[in-house]
Design a protein around this motif. Structure first.
Motif: not given
Length: 367
Positions: A211-234
């Motif tokens: 997946l990491h070697r596939m083309r990733r989606c860039p940040e939108p130029a004019a985002p309509r909303r925001s989200v924080l994604i967290l992965r726990p330390s464990a």
């Protein structure tokens, strides 16, 4: 950009006459009328509860909601969420009836006792979306590719895969659905085929590299909303966090992704992201302690950030591909006061196509 679509989700209790063939007749009549009005959606029945999602031109949605409020077959219709959307979730269903469970998925935001739990409603709409998607794609072919690819991952036949199998379409949502199938096969193999935990962990790492070697989606130029994604330390699985980030960016969200944040980093990230919703990336395999850790981390964050929506991910949180719609629905649920009646004729007048378009500056708020 064309006029945006309006999405409304509401719950009601079916009257005694709305059973069996009467309910089928109602759905058939609604579908015929919705085709003319360019409306789409789904009606979910769970015992006496009716849960409905309607999407389309705002004036047509408001006119339908006004009729629902006057229909004696719907007892006590209550608005769950309303908001603008950029694409339809059920584009091929003018109206479809499904019988699904509305069992709660606690913890959830507080809601009136006579309304479905919003997480249960979100999961029901997810299941409906899966039914909708399954009718449109060659699911059996996809699943066969996923089974074969999972075996290759475990056996190390694709140490550093450059891409997922060619049968998988390019869109991010299709990629997410395929990843779900691969993870389900990895979990099944661990449970029934004697694959060791180490084999499955290596398979997940190889999937991540592909997946990491596939083309990733860039940040939108004019985002309509925001989200924080967290992965726990464990947490031991990064695949779902990566796929979620791509899904949200493709849907027009600005994404802040933090993996294994320590206390100091977590404090900075929480302060920098304001009041946007938080998604905890949980494991997709239902193995080990990843799911428990995600839920525990979400519980701690809710206590720490009581004014923010915190949602735990994982295999029991619904399909990966549905995350943008799921979170948008839950955000709109929090912004809706179900106790305040909606004056639909007024909303319909505001949303009329004869008025100057201004929906890009207006987010529906219940008056």
């Amino acid at each position: 950009m064309g006029r945006r679509l309006l999405r409304v989700a509401f719950a009601s209790r079916a009257s005694a006459v709305l059973t069996g063939s009467a309910l089928d007749d109602l759905v058939a009549a609604s579908a015929a009328r919705n085709r003319q009005s360019r409306l789409t959606g789904v009606l979910i029945r769970s015992d006496e509860i009716l849960l409905q999602w309607v999407e389309g031109p705002p004036d047509a949605v408001c006119a339908l909601m006004q009729r629902v409020g006057q229909d004696p077959r719907h007892h006590d219709p209550r608005l769950l969420a309303a908001g603008w959307i950029d694409r339809r979730r059920y584009p091929h269903w003018p109206m479809r009836l499904l019988a699904l469970s509305l069992q709660g998925h606690a913890p959830s935001p507080p809601m009136p006792p006579d309304l479905p739990d919003p997480f249960a409603a979100a999961r029901a709409f997810d299941e409906a979306a899966v039914h909708h998607l399954s009718a449109l794609r060659r699911r059996s072919a996809w699943n066969a590719d996923a089974v074969s690819f999972a075996k290759q991952l475990v056996r190390g036949l694709c140490e550093v895969p450059g891409a997922l199998p060619g049968a998988v379409p390019a869109p991010v949502r299709s990629r997410a659905a395929f990843v779900d199938d691969v993870c389900a096969e990895l979990a099944r193999g661990w449970m029934t085929d004697g694959w060791s935990g180490a084999d499955v962990s290596l398979g997940l790492m190889r999937l991540y590299l592909g997946l990491h070697r596939m083309r990733r989606c860039p940040e939108p130029a004019a985002p309509r909303r925001s989200v924080l994604i967290l992965r726990p330390s464990a947490g031991t699985e990064v695949v779902s966090a990566m796929v979620k980030a791509d899904l949200f960016r493709a849907a027009g969200w600005s994404v802040r992704l933090a993996l294994d944040p320590g206390e100091a980093t977590l404090a900075r990230v929480l302060a920098a992201t304001g009041c946007c919703p938080i998604v905890i990336a949980g494991g997709r395999l239902a193995l080990g302690h990843g799911r428990i850790e995600a839920n525990d981390f979400a519980t701690r964050l809710r206590a720490r950030c009581p004014d923010r929506l915190v949602v735990a991910g994982g295999c029991d949180a619904g399909p990966l591909a549905e995350w943008p719609e799921r979170l948008e629905f839950l955000v709109d649920v929090q912004g809706t006061d179900a106790e305040v009646p909606v004056v639909w004729p007024m909303i319909a007048a505001i949303a009329s196509p004869h008025r100057r378009p201004f929906e890009h500056r207006w987010r529906l708020i219940v008056p």
